[in-house]
Design an enzyme around this catalytic site. Sequence first.
Site, PDB file in Angstrom:
ATOM      1  N   GLY A  38       3.920 -12.284   9.012  1.00 39.94           N
ATOM      2  CA  GLY A  38       3.734 -12.311   7.556  1.00 39.94           C
ATOM      3  C   GLY A  38       4.648 -11.293   6.898  1.00 39.94           C
ATOM      4  N   ASN A  39       4.233 -10.791   5.759  1.00 44.84           N
ATOM      5  CA  ASN A  39       5.032  -9.861   4.975  1.00 44.84           C
ATOM      6  C   ASN A  39       5.296  -8.565   5.764  1.00 44.84           C
ATOM      7  OD1 ASN A  39       4.441  -7.818   2.126  1.00 44.84           O
ATOM      8  ND2 ASN A  39       6.172  -9.189   2.298  1.00 44.84           N
ATOM      9  N   TRP A  40       4.259  -7.936   6.266  1.00 44.70           N
ATOM     10  CA  TRP A  40       4.409  -6.678   7.024  1.00 44.70           C
ATOM     11  C   TRP A  40       4.925  -6.971   8.425  1.00 44.70           C
ATOM     12  CZ3 TRP A  40       5.893  -2.131   7.279  1.00 44.70           C
ATOM     13  CH2 TRP A  40       5.329  -1.096   8.020  1.00 44.70           C
ATOM     14  N   GLY A  41       4.471  -8.062   9.019  1.00 45.25           N
ATOM     15  CA  GLY A  41       4.949  -8.430  10.353  1.00 45.25           C
ATOM     16  C   GLY A  41       6.464  -8.586  10.368  1.00 45.25           C
ATOM     17  N   ALA A 180       4.923  -3.262   2.323  1.00 43.12           N
ATOM     18  CA  ALA A 180       5.988  -3.839   3.149  1.00 43.12           C
ATOM     19  C   ALA A 180       7.285  -4.070   2.376  1.00 43.12           C
ATOM     20  CB  ALA A 180       5.491  -5.147   3.764  1.00 43.12           C
ATOM     21  N   LYS A 232      -9.568   1.665   3.055  1.00 38.28           N
ATOM     22  CA  LYS A 232      -8.879   1.861   1.761  1.00 38.28           C
ATOM     23  C   LYS A 232      -8.705   0.518   1.037  1.00 38.28           C
ATOM     24  CE  LYS A 232      -4.825   0.094   3.001  1.00 38.28           C
ATOM     25  NZ  LYS A 232      -4.073  -0.982   2.343  1.00 38.28           N
ATOM     26  N   GLN A 327      -7.165  -8.524   2.410  1.00 41.86           N
ATOM     27  CA  GLN A 327      -8.083  -8.030   3.447  1.00 41.86           C
ATOM     28  C   GLN A 327      -9.322  -7.353   2.850  1.00 41.86           C
ATOM     29  OE1 GLN A 327      -6.464  -8.207   7.230  1.00 41.86           O
ATOM     30  NE2 GLN A 327      -6.306  -9.841   5.739  1.00 41.86           N
TER      31      GLN A 327
END
Length: 387
Positions: A38-41, A180, A232, A327
């Site tokens: 995904g975006n961060w991956g 990201a 968070k 999330q």
Amino acid sequence: MAPVQDARHGEGSPPITNNGSGEEQLHKKYRVTIVGSGNWGSVAAKLIASNTIKLPAFHDEVRMWVYEETLPTGQKLTEAINRSNENVKYLPGIKLGKNVVADPDLEHAVRDANMLVFVTPHQFVEGICKRLVGNIRGDAEAISLIKGMEVKMEGPCMISTLITEMLGINCCVLMGANIANEIAVEKFSEATVGYRENREVAQRWVRLFSTHYFIVSPVQDVEGVELCGTLKNVVAIAAGLVDGMDMGNNTKAAIMRIGLREMRTFSKLMFSSVKDSTFFESCGIADLITTCLGGRNRKVAEAYARNGGKRSFDELEAELLQGQKLQGVSTAKEVYEVLSHRGWEELFPLFTTVHEISIGRLPPCAIVEYSEHKPNFSLVEGSAQYY
Ligand SMILES: NC(=O)C1=CN([C@@H]2O[C@H](COP(=O)(O)OP(=O)(O)OC[C@H]3O[C@@H](n4cnc5c(N)ncnc54)[C@H](O)[C@@H]3O)[C@@H](O)[C@H]2O)C=CC1
Ligand SMILES: O=C(CO)COP(=O)(O)O
């Protein structure tokens, strides 16, 4: 930009240089697979690929498992990534590195790897691990970049624990103030690697991720680091609600302070080993700030409040995030399950209220009314010391 060896490292430990240790160069080459894209991956793939290509301890190629989908053009996402070297859906406009190979076959993607980087939305991890049982190398080590947890009959289960229990492998975590899209364009950021016992393994992960613009520090507190990253997201939902009601900076800061306090109390009640100092690392206060200012959870919660709670989080997520996943709402539910099971709701007014707003039981304005209630310390002996 400060070089990696000048960076501050957690626990007053000596700096970790980016040269690879003699032990690694002599004995073994590490092969990396990223489980998730995904975006961060995708940004993780870019960071890692820029290091494996130059560090002798690692094989150049970085395999990235992609949950296959068909793009509006009719092309498969993996084909598009391998042709253009860009994740055209989740991180358009950013070259990942020629040594990144997108692979739609999960079992094939992990087969040769001894360093597994887990980075999917947390709700998919259990299903992925089921497919990996019996299909990974015996000497594999894992790291989780996933912010979230599962709730089982026995209680909460952190994602790193789930990976360890299902696959029988050690799992570190990497969390931090890491939006990201900002790291993708190489803006300076910090992150924290949480590890359990083996500092050498933690150092290997630090080397794999560190660049001149991405400074990584190891901390011996897996649960503390992972709970910071997880909780968070619930506070970010609260911050977004406040933004959506135009309540101003002071209110938002108050919500963040109350949220941080609940994060610390919850973490310490769950795991007495959690260290106070962890909350001052990138994974703690810094991630809380960046997510409450610029994250996706904040964005969708703001829209929820602006619509007076009339459009669901699911609907707004699909519209605003275009396939990326939120999330915070599911984490609020998971946290609430733990709290209600233990009768602790009144000890965590902010966490409880975020969940009740997200399921439509309370209106968005309740975030301020309820969160300012004094926690009821009589519910858990000794809990007042954590406030
Ligand atoms: N995006 C960010 O700025 C940051 C995200 N994280 C965390 O990283 C984790 C992963 O987030 P992102 O990489 O941003 O993902 P994302 O939210 O951008 O993308 C969703 C991903 O889920 C995949 N997916 C959809 N359905 C699936 C299924 N049934 N099974 C498996 N995969 C499926 C999609 O293919 C896509 O790769 C999350 O825990 C998030 O909290 C952590 C730091 C920063
Ligand atoms: O974890 C993040 C930044 O560190 C990203 O948060 P969001 O998922 O709210 O965008």
